[in-house]
Every structure is written in C-alpha cells, then in structure tokens.
Design a protein around this motif. Structure first.
Motif, mmCIF file in Angstrom:
data_model
loop_
_atom_site.group_PDB
_atom_site.id
_atom_site.type_symbol
_atom_site.label_atom_id
_atom_site.label_comp_id
_atom_site.label_asym_id
_atom_site.label_seq_id
_atom_site.Cartn_x
_atom_site.Cartn_y
_atom_site.Cartn_z
ATOM 1 N N MET A 116 -2.375 -6.856 -12.052
ATOM 2 C CA MET A 116 -1.726 -6.251 -10.892
ATOM 3 C C MET A 116 -2.423 -6.600 -9.588
ATOM 4 N N ARG A 117 -3.635 -7.104 -9.677
ATOM 5 C CA ARG A 117 -4.372 -7.483 -8.471
ATOM 6 C C ARG A 117 -3.582 -8.469 -7.616
ATOM 7 N N ASN A 118 -2.811 -9.342 -8.269
ATOM 8 C CA ASN A 118 -2.008 -10.323 -7.531
ATOM 9 C C ASN A 118 -0.958 -9.667 -6.643
ATOM 10 N N LEU A 119 -0.533 -8.464 -7.013
ATOM 11 C CA LEU A 119 0.459 -7.747 -6.199
ATOM 12 C C LEU A 119 -0.127 -7.309 -4.865
ATOM 13 N N PHE A 120 -1.431 -7.065 -4.857
ATOM 14 C CA PHE A 120 -2.090 -6.511 -3.672
ATOM 15 C C PHE A 120 -2.857 -7.568 -2.874
ATOM 16 N N ALA A 121 -2.704 -8.832 -3.251
ATOM 17 C CA ALA A 121 -3.339 -9.905 -2.490
ATOM 18 C C ALA A 121 -2.717 -9.985 -1.103
ATOM 19 N N GLU A 122 -3.462 -10.547 -0.175
ATOM 20 C CA GLU A 122 -3.008 -10.586 1.220
ATOM 21 C C GLU A 122 -1.681 -11.313 1.380
ATOM 22 N N ASP A 123 -1.465 -12.388 0.602
ATOM 23 C CA ASP A 123 -0.214 -13.132 0.722
ATOM 24 C C ASP A 123 0.903 -12.555 -0.145
ATOM 25 N N MET A 124 0.587 -11.501 -0.931
ATOM 26 C CA MET A 124 1.560 -10.821 -1.787
ATOM 27 C C MET A 124 2.280 -11.797 -2.714
#
Length: 225
Positions: A116-124
């Motif tokens: 789920m970390r990828n969901l909250f990355a700056e570039d979404m």
C-alpha cells in the motif's frame, strides 16, 4: 506526504478526531463538532509537550492512534504520514495492541500482496495503477454500468480513490470494513476489486437511471450507508 507547508504534527492532529468518531474507542466528548482542541494543540507549534498534554484529554484509542501514526512517520520518513493511514491504523487498534497495530501497518504498507506504500507515494503511481486495473475490471464484469458512467463523464477516480487508498475504511460501515480486511489480509488486492464489483453491481439498477451529479451524490452520501 506534507502538503501546503503543514507540519507532520498538524496533519496528524487534524485527522485524529475525524477517525471513526462514533466508535467507542475513539469517541471524544472534549471535541466540539469534530474540531481539534485548539487550546491544547496548535498545529503551528512543534513542542512535543503539547502532544503529551493532549493525550491526557483524549480517549486511550486516540492517544494510541497518535503514537502509531507518529511512529510510522518516523519509521518511513520518505512517506511520512498521509491522509488515509489514520483509518487503517485505527481499524487495527480495534483488534490489536498498539505495537501489533504498528507492525501490521508496516506490513500492509511494504509487503506483498499489499504494498500500500505505493498508494501514498508523492506521484501517487499506485493509485493510478489501481484505478486503471479497476476500470478494466469494471468494463469486463459490469459493461452496461461502465458504458453509462463513461457517457456521463464519471471517472472512477471521482469516487473510488478513497475506497482504494484506505481499502474502504474511510467510507463504509465498520462491520463491512472489518470483514473485507479479514479477507484482504489473506488474499491481497484481488479482494478489493471483487468488493468493488459486488458493491457497484448491487447498485447498478439505481446508478443506470442517474446522471453524473446524481451518481456522485449517490456514491458519496447514500451508497456507503
């Protein structure tokens, strides 16, 4: 993770009292209309003594939630804290200890089959990928509804982004959310897409008769309840 110059503390404190406010673990009689106790917590003030003072005035659940969110922000300083994490961590706290909730948050953010970390990355990037997959699934399994939504210029991102970023915890009844997460923790993302198809399929007859504005109103205000 920080937007508009807001501090980490300001973001977390703002969201604490928006998290399952009617749940007995997080219900706070000291909050007026859902507003943070401004005389205790000033988001512009980074003095940690304010946080310690606030913990004396709020339920144990909120104090635990605060500590879990701060701990994760320190653990993963690249992502820090983003809106949505509060609901996920809070749901864990209704079943697990504070330490267990923290490590489960670490797991779902970083490990397969969740990531789920990828969901909250700056570039979404994770959100964009998830919405793309969801759109293809909707087109395959609910083609009439998909076509109607395209005709009405309704994009999945208009309503489903918060579904996916919190795996439904910020939108749907707690009883449903807990069951979804039971299966999600075992099987991962395919469960999320199944639930989406099931929910939209259940509402399809209603949605087919609505225009863009009414579709979004229905999905936002009527459907979740």
């Amino acid at each position: 993770a920080l937007q508009g110059g807001q501090s980490l503390k300001g973001l977390i404190e703002r969201d604490l009292h928006r998290t399952f406010p009617q749940h007995c673990l997080f219900y706070d009689r000291n909050v007026d209309g859902g507003k943070i106790i401004s005389q205790v917590l000033d988001p512009a003030d980074d003095d940690t003594t304010d946080v310690e003072s606030a913990e004396k005035l709020v339920p144990d659940g909120l104090a635990s939630l605060r500590r879990v969110l701060y701990a994760y922000a320190i653990y993963d300083n690249e992502v820090g804290y983003c809106q949505g994490m509060n609901f996920i961590a809070a749901m864990f706290l209704t079943f697990l200890s504070e330490e267990e909730s923290f490590w489960l948050l670490v797991a779902v953010m970083n490990d397969e089959p969740y990531s789920m970390r990828n969901l909250f990355a700056e570039d979404m990037a994770g959100v964009k990928e998830t919405l793309f997959v969801a759109d293809k699934i909707l087109q395959k399994f609910l083609p009439k509804l998909h076509k109607h939504m395209v005709q009405e210029d309704v994009d999945l991102s208009m309503f489903a982004t918060r579904w996916f970023m919190t795996i439904f915890t910020s939108v749907f009844p707690f009883s449903l959310v807990s069951r979804v997460w039971d299966v999600y923790l075992v099987e991962g993302w395919k469960v999320v897409y199944r639930v989406m198809v099931c929910l939209l399929g259940h509402a399809q007859l209603d949605l087919m008769d609505l225009d863009m504005e009414d579709i979004l109103t229905y999905l936002r205000d009527e459907f979740p309840s």
